[in-house]
Enzyme design. Structure first.
Site, PDB file in Angstrom:
ATOM      1  N   GLU A 221      21.467  26.446  44.634  1.00 12.46           N
ATOM      2  CA  GLU A 221      20.006  26.498  44.781  1.00 12.46           C
ATOM      3  C   GLU A 221      19.566  25.709  46.020  1.00 12.46           C
ATOM      4  O   GLU A 221      18.711  26.169  46.784  1.00 12.46           O
ATOM      5  CB  GLU A 221      19.309  25.899  43.540  1.00 12.46           C
ATOM      6  CG  GLU A 221      19.695  26.551  42.232  1.00 12.46           C
ATOM      7  CD  GLU A 221      20.870  25.845  41.544  1.00 12.46           C
ATOM      8  OE1 GLU A 221      21.836  25.430  42.230  1.00 12.46           O
ATOM      9  OE2 GLU A 221      20.835  25.723  40.314  1.00 12.46           O
TER      10      GLU A 221
ATOM     11  N   CYS B 269      20.472  21.889  38.151  1.00 11.00           N
ATOM     12  CA  CYS B 269      20.644  20.466  37.870  1.00 11.00           C
ATOM     13  C   CYS B 269      19.345  19.749  38.244  1.00 11.00           C
ATOM     14  O   CYS B 269      18.470  20.341  38.889  1.00 11.00           O
ATOM     15  CB  CYS B 269      21.826  19.917  38.663  1.00 11.00           C
ATOM     16  SG  CYS B 269      21.465  19.651  40.416  1.00 11.00           S
TER      17      CYS B 269
ATOM     18  N   CYS C 209      18.426  19.999  42.072  1.00 14.07           N
ATOM     19  CA  CYS C 209      17.932  21.317  42.492  1.00 14.07           C
ATOM     20  C   CYS C 209      16.562  21.592  41.888  1.00 14.07           C
ATOM     21  O   CYS C 209      15.686  22.154  42.555  1.00 14.07           O
ATOM     22  CB  CYS C 209      18.924  22.408  42.103  1.00 14.07           C
ATOM     23  SG  CYS C 209      20.490  22.270  42.991  1.00 14.07           S
TER      24      CYS C 209
HETATM   25 ZN   LIG Z   1      22.020  21.499  41.594  1.00 13.72          ZN
END
Ligand SMILES: [Zn+2]
Length: 150
Positions: free
Chosen positions: A52, A80, A83
């Site tokens: 991402e 995550c 991101c």
């Molecule tokens: Zn990430």
């Protein structure tokens, strides 16, 4: 499955075959793919080399903008916290993911799940210690300089 998510999942599968982790992402605007990314941690010493992040970086660099409010990310894995924060900071309003952080954790990729869990704890109980060091008296204050420039 949505064609953009299908592409993100295909990128993720190809990345695994190339020695990487199972994460791919596509950034979409007005039904067109603007940028793609795959997790590149296996190729680079850059902890931010997530699918991402790389798709967002490519788009922002090419478009010369910080504002991705009209864009949508399709990620093969739930983003995550890093991101997700980049998505927030770019003004993005929506995204889609395929595999959840729980699924990732079950396959041995549990970092995101662990960080999300840590964020729910009070700062003082988190795994990563972050302590404030205030300015000293008379020290130049960058925040004040910024505020005065506005
Ligand atoms: Zn990430």
């Amino acid at each position: 499955m949505d064609k953009f998510m299908k592409r993100a999942v295909e990128l993720a599968a190809a990345n695994v075959r190339n020695g990487g982790q199972p994460f791919g992402a596509v950034l979409v605007k007005e039904n067109e793919i603007v940028a793609e990314g795959v997790n590149e941690l296996h190729n680079t010493y850059d902890i931010s080399g997530h699918a991402e992040m790389l798709a967002i970086r490519k788009a922002q660099s090419e478009l010369q903008t910080h504002d991705l409010s009209d864009y949508t990310i399709y990620a093969s894995g739930e983003p995550c916290p890093m991101c997700l924060a980049a998505m927030y900071l770019s003004g993005m309003k929506q995204g889609y993911y395929c595999a959840s952080v729980e699924t990732a954790a079950e396959t041995g990729l549990g970092a995101s799940q662990a960080i999300y869990a840590d964020f729910k704890k009070p700062k003082s109980e988190r795994k990563l210690s972050m302590k404030q060091i205030p300015l000293e008296e008379g020290q130049e204050n960058p925040m004040e300089i910024w505020q005065n420039k506005q």
